[in-house]
Design an enzyme around this catalytic site. Sequence first.
Site, PDB file in Angstrom:
ATOM      1  N   ASP A   1       0.818  -1.095   0.012  1.00 25.54           N
ATOM      2  CA  ASP A   1      -0.006  -0.023   0.015  1.00 25.54           C
ATOM      3  C   ASP A   1       1.039   1.353   0.022  1.00 25.54           C
ATOM      4  OD1 ASP A   1      -2.331   1.952   0.800  1.00 25.54           O
ATOM      5  OD2 ASP A   1      -3.202  -0.177   0.799  1.00 25.54           O
TER       6      ASP A   1
ATOM      7  N   HIS B   1      -3.728   5.656   3.870  1.00 27.53           N
ATOM      8  CA  HIS B   1      -4.619   4.675   3.513  1.00 27.53           C
ATOM      9  C   HIS B   1      -4.097   3.522   3.868  1.00 27.53           C
ATOM     10  CE1 HIS B   1      -6.035   1.727   0.287  1.00 27.53           C
ATOM     11  NE2 HIS B   1      -6.964   2.521   0.143  1.00 27.53           N
TER      12      HIS B   1
ATOM     13  N   SER C   1     -11.231  -1.168  -0.505  1.00 24.33           N
ATOM     14  CA  SER C   1      -9.972  -1.251   0.194  1.00 24.33           C
ATOM     15  C   SER C   1     -10.066  -1.405   1.719  1.00 24.33           C
ATOM     16  CB  SER C   1      -9.365   0.348   0.170  1.00 24.33           C
ATOM     17  OG  SER C   1      -8.674   0.448  -1.047  1.00 24.33           O
TER      18      SER C   1
END
Length: 431
Positions: free
Chosen positions: A155, A192, A371
């Site tokens: 990520d 994220h 996600s």
Amino acid sequence: MSKVKMAIASLLIAGSLAAPVQASSVAETPSSSEDRNSGIGQEKFRVYVETNDKSSKASLASQYEVRWELSDNGFSTEMNEKQFQALQNNKNITVTKVPVVTLDLPAEQSINEIADNEIAARASQQVPWGIKAIYNNSSLTTTSGGSGINIAVLDTGANIAHPDLANRVEQCKNFTGATTVINNSCADGNGHGTHVAGTALADGGSDKGGVYGVAPAADLWAYKVLSDSGSGYSDDIAAAIRHAADQASSTGTKTVINMSLGSSGNNSLISNAVNYAYGKGVLIIAAAGNSGYAQGTIGYPGALVNAVAVAALENTQENGTYRVANYSSRGYTSTDGDYVIQQGDIEISAPGSAVYSTWYNGGYNTISGTSMATPHVAGLAAKIWAQNPSWSHTQLRSNLQNRAKAVDIKGGYGAATGDDYASGFGFARVQ
């Protein structure tokens, strides 16, 4: 602008890189506007070069700076347009631009900033709704499991100093910088990756006052494959996938790869890497994408047969079950009902909307998307595998499928009884 607000802006930008939110299938040449004005053809871009034999590869490699060797006779590098065109004219060489991959976020994404001093909000979400749902326990106050299992989060990196993650970190590596893996470097300037990691394995921190993930005893391999703006090159991602598989083999440990990212088109670098890792006994969990609710919208690598594609559920009941979010990508009605995974199929559903988890500034945030659903499944896989260490990754995958079959999802566009193109086999849970 505060650091948190800056992160919010970057995520929103990443979420609007394409409509629907998936990456372009071909990497753009950097600074293309400058090329039109001066130095045309001199700006470099990422390519993958393959030759007919190893001697030709060695000759080419001496002319360019090799980034990753992802095939026997190939490597990725950077070159300008003039060099690119020259190689294209050589019948013994195949040269292609490396595709770009982006964060997997819904176009309508909104992020709620959670201040560190909001003690009441923090306490009320120590075990977020998705964690309670996957444990099937609305009164849950803590989680457990995952010991000895690695969860490789590919990520934007992770804040490995976050109180709820610090005790879980085993590896921290950067694949976006130099031509080799940069150890002890995985800083997340986006949020994220930190959020995804928290959902999978946050342990509440040393004071047990933080957030809990699904498998708080699992080990975190934080692999930075995307920039802080939320995009990255396929060769970097492919290199990280292969590295995780090799690390699993060399350490003799069980590993789950979490990829909450995707592109609209398949590319051989990532698909070959997924097949390589799967062949080495690694289980790959990937976001389905946020291009729903039309058919055939699952992104890659989630659409690959050797990856478990995860759909996103909302914390809303419909037809007696949780509801698949409208933004969640769908498979095909033509493969409904067969309980067989083919390319482009949804496999499992998990909580993905309004998910509260760790954030890159040491605090917490609530965001949505497939996600966010993906690390719920990665954490569940780690928890189950720790309880059954003799299982192969294929046995683990079959178990996840059976758990999903037991909790059918009938809410949301396209969801129906049994295996459907919206929710797949169903919602896999702890119990």
